[in-house]
Design an enzyme around this catalytic site. Structure first.
Site, PDB file in Angstrom:
ATOM      1  N   ASP A   1      37.215  40.951  44.503  1.00  0.00           N
ATOM      2  CA  ASP A   1      36.133  40.728  44.911  1.00  0.00           C
ATOM      3  C   ASP A   1      34.731  40.327  44.396  1.00  0.00           C
ATOM      4  O   ASP A   1      34.814  41.018  42.947  1.00  0.00           O
ATOM      5  CB  ASP A   1      35.715  41.918  46.584  1.00  0.00           C
TER       6      ASP A   1
ATOM      7  N   GLU B   1      35.841  46.977  46.331  1.00  0.00           N
ATOM      8  CA  GLU B   1      35.718  47.362  45.081  1.00  0.00           C
ATOM      9  C   GLU B   1      33.793  47.487  45.069  1.00  0.00           C
ATOM     10  O   GLU B   1      33.231  48.565  44.935  1.00  0.00           O
ATOM     11  CB  GLU B   1      36.317  46.887  43.554  1.00  0.00           C
TER      12      GLU B   1
END
Length: 466
Positions: free
Chosen positions: A97, A163
């Protein structure tokens, strides 16, 4: 620079041959808008990125690649590959991400289109952390994969899907599925070199605690012409409280927290820090320690935001109630919860004029310090030195990676090393993020050399010859 051994030279040449493919991988990854926030981007973008990783790492030689849903609802991508009998196990970590692009107008190139300019590759995620994905793929392909001799160690792979959002899905998954993470050495690839071309292991991460402080002095706003002066001004009280958090030299002065720590790793030259941070001419840096001391060994307070009337639209009124969000970075050796309590007590105790103060705690993240005396760190130092032709240095990092503490608690005997391609010029989290492809190339070589060296040294240790 010491000449490469024939084995290292062959591996270096192989990785150089693979760099066009690394660029293809990164081009495809950057085009996927994998921001793990459905309010900003469709969840399908993250799903597409996860599926790309499943296919790419399967092709690179890993087995049983699949998506695993974590407690925050996002998917991690996991897999493994067996090594020789008795070989150590290494976990390779990254996250897929990315941060949102923020201000599209501030980008000089399209944020979700890899663009080469002045020798760098630009685009959101080129460094943080999709550049590290390309690094992993290149290293694994260079070592052989399905068409070669296989890997010298047992491998596990985990790519996190949230994250950047900090929702903790993977941290919660670790105790639920420890078999996915258990390893002798864990390469957390979400940092980078202290400077471009300087091989670095990040051995220290600052912890974090945030609080919101609210100051109230009046039942409601009052006309400043009629009442200003003796009327207790909540905004003025807040300014006094916040000012008490630093002394005249800019040192953080939270009562009860020591502010004399020193850093014994790589130094951070003042001129370079001023350039990295964009300090204006004539503006002094804060604190009386070295830059590295202030960054990595001492607590540091930052006022993140203030709720009060904006300049445009403000009226002639004495403020009755205002608030601020205050962040405190916490160095290793200091407990983040104790630091939060000290910060809260300081804010409450600094209230002038009997102002009413409330402190609401927010998040807490503990600092992390790696153990660097084991065989994995010796192998890593050797690998980075051979890849770059320079000795490895150790640096800290201001950002928190809560996963490191979770892994250290779950696997206390494992060695955790933080490396990656994210050197300061990458501008991670900012517009115009980029990566220097030479870092992907050389770090891929270092990773491949580490896996070979660690396997050899571990085998030697088992035979009692290390």
């Amino acid at each position: 620079m010491t000449a490469d051994s024939p084995e290292t030279a062959a591996l270096r040449a192989r990785i150089r041959e693979l760099m066009p493919r690394a660029k293809e991988d990164l081009t495809a990854l950057v085009a996927m808008r994998s921001v793990a926030d459905p309010r900003q981007f469709p969840p399908e973008e993250c799903a597409r990125t996860a599926d790309f990783l499943v296919a790419a790492f399967t092709e690179a030689g890993l087995r049983d690649m699949r998506r695993v849903t974590t407690p925050d609802g996002t998917d991690a991508v996991v897999g493994h590959a067996p090594g020789p009998e008795g070989a150590p196990t290494v976990l390779l970590y990254c996250h897929y991400d990315v941060q949102p692009p923020l201000d599209d107008a501030a980008w000089r190139t399209p944020p979700f289109e890899l663009t080469e300019r002045d020798g760098r590759w630009y685009g959101r995620g080129t460094a943080d952390c999709k550049g590290n994905i390309a690094m992993h793929l290149t290293a694994l392909r260079a070592l052989g994969g399905p068409d070669g001799t296989g890997f010298p160690v047992h491998l596990k792979f985990v790519a996190e899907g949230s994250e950047e959002q900090g929702t903790g899905g993977l941290e919660q998954l670790v105790p639920q599925r420890p078999e996915l993470f258990a390893a002798d050495a864990l390469l957390v690839c979400d940092t980078g070199n202290f400077a471009l071309g300087l091989p670095t292991a990040t051995t220290s991460l600052r912890g974090l605690t945030n609080v919101v402080v609210t100051v109230s002095t009046l039942k409601g706003e009052m006309h400043s012409g009629m009442f200003g002066g003796p009327a207790p001004d909540a905004l003025a009280a807040l300014v006094r409280i916040l000012d008490s958090l630093r002394d005249e030299a800019g040192n953080t002065t939270v009562k009860g927290l020591p502010d004399d720590g020193t850093w014994d790793g790589v130094p951070y030259p003042v001129d370079r820090f001023r350039a990295d941070v964009g300090a204006l001419d004539g503006v002094s840096l804060l604190g009386t320690g070295t830059v590295a001391d202030e960054l990595w060994a001492r607590p540091a307070v930052t006022v993140l935001g203030i709720d009060c009337p904006p300049v445009v639209g403000s009226s002639a009124a004495v403020q009755a109630k205002v608030r601020a969000r205050v962040s405190l970075r916490v160095p290793p050796g200091m407990d983040a919860e104790e630091a939060r309590d000290a910060l809260s007590a300081h804010l409450l105790g600094a209230a002038p004029w009997g102002a009413r103060v409330e402190v609401e705690p927010e998040s807490v993240g503990q600092p992390f310090r790696a153990r660097t005396e084991g065989p994995a760190y010796r192998a890593l130092g050797s690998a980075l030195s051979r890849a770059y032709g320079k000795d490895m240095v150790q640096s800290g990092q201001g950002g928190s990676i809560p996963l490191c503490n979770v892994l250290a608690g779950q696997f206390p005997d494992a060695e955790i090393a933080l490396i990656g391609v994210e050197e300061p010029g990458c501008l991670i989290h900012a517009p115009n993020e980029s990566v220097d492809p030479s870092e992907i190339e050389t770090m891929a070589l270092a990773e491949a050399l580490f896996l070979r060296t660690y396997a050899t040294r571990s085998e030697g240790a088992r035979r009692g010859v290390e």
